[in-house]
Each structure stands twice: as structure tokens, then as C-alpha cells.
Design an enzyme around this catalytic site. Structure first.
Site, PDB file in Angstrom:
ATOM      1  N   GLY A  53      -2.049   6.991  -1.788  1.00  0.00           N
ATOM      2  CA  GLY A  53      -3.266   6.632  -1.071  1.00  0.00           C
ATOM      3  C   GLY A  53      -3.969   5.457  -1.689  1.00  0.00           C
ATOM      4  O   GLY A  53      -5.199   5.379  -1.661  1.00  0.00           O
ATOM      5  N   ASN A  54      -3.195   4.528  -2.262  1.00  0.00           N
ATOM      6  CA  ASN A  54      -3.793   3.446  -3.036  1.00  0.00           C
ATOM      7  C   ASN A  54      -2.935   2.192  -2.914  1.00  0.00           C
ATOM      8  O   ASN A  54      -1.739   2.258  -2.620  1.00  0.00           O
ATOM      9  CB  ASN A  54      -3.886   3.858  -4.513  1.00  0.00           C
ATOM     10  CG  ASN A  54      -4.915   3.058  -5.260  1.00  0.00           C
ATOM     11  OD1 ASN A  54      -5.634   2.257  -4.675  1.00  0.00           O
ATOM     12  ND2 ASN A  54      -5.000   3.264  -6.559  1.00  0.00           N
ATOM     13  N   HIS A  97       0.852  -1.187   0.000  1.00  0.00           N
ATOM     14  CA  HIS A  97       0.000   0.000   0.000  1.00  0.00           C
ATOM     15  C   HIS A  97       0.884   1.231   0.000  1.00  0.00           C
ATOM     16  O   HIS A  97       1.725   1.408   0.878  1.00  0.00           O
ATOM     17  CB  HIS A  97      -0.923   0.019   1.226  1.00  0.00           C
ATOM     18  CG  HIS A  97      -1.847   1.199   1.243  1.00  0.00           C
ATOM     19  ND1 HIS A  97      -3.105   1.167   0.668  1.00  0.00           N
ATOM     20  CD2 HIS A  97      -1.689   2.452   1.747  1.00  0.00           C
ATOM     21  CE1 HIS A  97      -3.684   2.339   0.827  1.00  0.00           C
ATOM     22  NE2 HIS A  97      -2.851   3.143   1.476  1.00  0.00           N
ATOM     23  N   CYS A  98       0.729   2.084  -1.000  1.00  0.00           N
ATOM     24  CA  CYS A  98       1.538   3.295  -1.141  1.00  0.00           C
ATOM     25  C   CYS A  98       0.794   4.467  -0.508  1.00  0.00           C
ATOM     26  O   CYS A  98      -0.304   4.837  -0.949  1.00  0.00           O
ATOM     27  CB  CYS A  98       1.822   3.585  -2.615  1.00  0.00           C
ATOM     28  SG  CYS A  98       2.748   5.108  -2.899  1.00  0.00           S
ATOM     29  N   PHE A  99       1.376   5.065   0.509  1.00  0.00           N
ATOM     30  CA  PHE A  99       0.719   6.176   1.199  1.00  0.00           C
ATOM     31  C   PHE A  99       0.765   7.459   0.375  1.00  0.00           C
ATOM     32  O   PHE A  99      -0.118   8.309   0.506  1.00  0.00           O
ATOM     33  CB  PHE A  99       1.380   6.406   2.559  1.00  0.00           C
ATOM     34  CG  PHE A  99       1.081   5.337   3.567  1.00  0.00           C
ATOM     35  CD1 PHE A  99      -0.114   5.327   4.248  1.00  0.00           C
ATOM     36  CD2 PHE A  99       1.989   4.320   3.806  1.00  0.00           C
ATOM     37  CE1 PHE A  99      -0.409   4.340   5.173  1.00  0.00           C
ATOM     38  CE2 PHE A  99       1.711   3.324   4.729  1.00  0.00           C
ATOM     39  CZ  PHE A  99       0.506   3.331   5.413  1.00  0.00           C
TER      40      PHE A  99
END
Length: 275
Positions: free
Chosen positions: A127-128, A122-124
């Protein structure tokens, strides 16, 4: 969990703010300072070439950033008979697939509340979740973000070198630039704009190196046919030729994807192999 959700909102805003500041500094400060005499500037001057290069890198970084968000991994939980409400979450909270789903390398993300196929992480900053649908766009986003930051770093160093009449021929000059600048700033010998540019130099260096390292690590996993989630969970994957692994992610139009932002076509190769 509350901290992670807050980070999932703050990190994209932070990235967009840094991107806006970088664009403003390049267009209104660095590039104009390269023109000695605009009336006699040739068509292919270094300033114009640098401006075109920065716009190319920025357009690709921003375009792939949008595609990573737009091309979100499909929620496989909607198409599977996994139960409702808390039952679905209970099947996936431990990070393993449901026994009846028969879908390997799937994972339930608490932040996105979805079941993702070939979940990587999950890439902050976007946000996805990063999965099979947006993996190529994510790698291109990291690559061009790194190049844009390093390009801004070089342009910023050239600006500071001219503004402060200093040379960066000695590598130690960059390492000692920040402490010397802080002392000069509080003594009134350094302008606020110049101090801000110096701080941005170190920020661009950190972001550029981080994105470059992450991109190289991600490419190594792709060559092995693995995801970060599989490595973290110790899952064994079936060995395949590295060319097939690359084509699965980047597709047959990989060269076009290097030049312009475009949707991930890696899934097309998988469908052809299944047929």
C-alpha cells in the site's frame, strides 16, 4: 480509480492473512510432524534447524515489510513551490516533473497523493510507493518472502508425503496432485486439513516464483541504474558503473542488511558523492 484504491486496501490484508496461515501451519503442523520422538531429539535435529530457518526467513520478510511501509518516500511536493490543490495535481498527473522543480525521475502517485523522487512503482501489497528511500527494504522483502514460501512448500510436501504415503520423486506427481486430491476430497477419501495444505502448496509455489522473478528483474534494473518508471517512460539515464548503482541502493552495510532488517542507507552514498 476506485478499483485501484480498493485493491490498495485488500492486497495488504491478503498478504497478512497468507502470512498468518503460513506461520500457523509451520509452527503447529509441519514442524511438530518432523519430531518422531521429542524426548530423544538431539539439539541440532533437522526439525529444530528447519524451525530456526523458517523463523529467520519470516522475521526478515516481516521486518522489511514493516520498514517498506514505515520508510515511505518523502513527499517532495511539500517542499516545492508547485502551487496548491488542483494546480499541484495538474503538474504531476501526466507522470512528468514540473518544469520549475528541477528534480529528475520524480513522479506524482495518484494513490499516495505524493511526489516521489526516483519513483519505481506503487506496490499494492504494501500500500505504498517504492522509491529511493525504501528500495532496498522492498528487495529484501521480496527475497525473504520468496525463500519463506519455498521453505513452506518443501515442508508441506514432506507433510503430505508422510500423510498420504506418496512420493514426489517423479516431478509429475506434484503436477497431478491437485486434480487427484480434488477427486479424493469429494469422494470422502481426503481430509479437509490435508486438502487445505495441498491448496497452500500451489499458492506458496506461485508466490515464491513471482517474488523471485520480481526480485531478479528489480536487481537487473538497479545494475543498470534505472527504475521501472524510467523504463516505462523511455527516459535516458546517465550510464554509471554497476558497483556505484548497487552501492547507491544497498549502501556500504549491504551485508548487514542481508541478515537483519534495517533502514535503507543508500541515500548516504548519494550525499557523499554530491559533496
Amino acid at each position: 480509480m476506485l478499483v485501484l484504491r480498493l485493491l490498495n486496501v485488500v492486497a495488504p490484508a491478503y498478504f497478512l492473512c497468507i502470512s498468518l496461515v503460513t506461520f500457523v501451519l509451520q509452527i503447529f503442523l509441519f514442524i511438530p510432524s518432523m519430531f518422531r520422538d521429542p524426548s530423544t531429539t538431539p539439539l541440532f535435529s533437522p526439525a529444530l534447524l528447519h524451525g530456526a530457518l523458517f523463523l529467520f526467513l519470516s522475521a526478515n520478510a516481516l521486518g522489511n515489510y514493516v520498514l517498506v511501509i514505515q520508510n515511505s518516500p518523502e513527499d517532495l511536493g511539500k517542499g516545492l513551490n508547485l502551487g496548491k490543490g488542483a494546480e499541484v495535481v495538474a503538474d504531476w498527473l501526466d507522470g512528468s516533473r514540473s518544469p520549475g522543480s528541477a528534480l529528475p525521475s520524480t513522479h506524482f502517485c495518484r494513490l499516495c497523493a505524493r511526489v516521489t523522487q526516483r519513483h519505481d512503482h506503487h506496490c499494492f501489497f504494501t500500500g505504498n510507493c517504492i522509491g529511493s528511500r525504501n528500495m532496498r527494504n522492498f528487495i529484501m522483502f521480496c527475497l525473504y518472502t520468496s525463500l519463506a514460501c519455498l521453505d513452506s512448500l518443501v515442508a508441506g510436501m514432506a507433510y503430505i508425503s508422510a500423510a498420504l504415503s506418496m512420493s514426489f520423486a517423479n516431478p509429475l506427481a506434484f503436477l497431478t496432485l491437485l486434480p487427484h486430491s480434488i477427486s479424493q476430497f469429494f469422494s470422502g477419501a481426503l481430509l479437509s486439513s490435508e486438502m487445505f495444505v495441498i491448496l497452500m502448496l500451489y499458492l506458496w509455489l506461485g508466490i515464491g516464483l513471482a517474488c523471485a522473478g520480481f526480485c531478479c528483474h528489480q536487481m537487473l534494473l538497479i545494475l543498470r541504474g534505472q527504475t521501472r518508471y524510467q523504463v516505462r517512460k523511455g527516459m535516458v539515464v546517465r550510464p554509471r558503473p554497476w558497483r556505484e548503482n548497487l552501492q547507491e541502493v544497498f549502501g556500504k552495510r549491504w551485508l548487514l542488511g542481508l541478515l537483519i532488517p534495517m533502514l535503507n542507507v543508500g541515500s548516504d552514498y548519494r550525499r557523499q558523492k554530491e559533496k
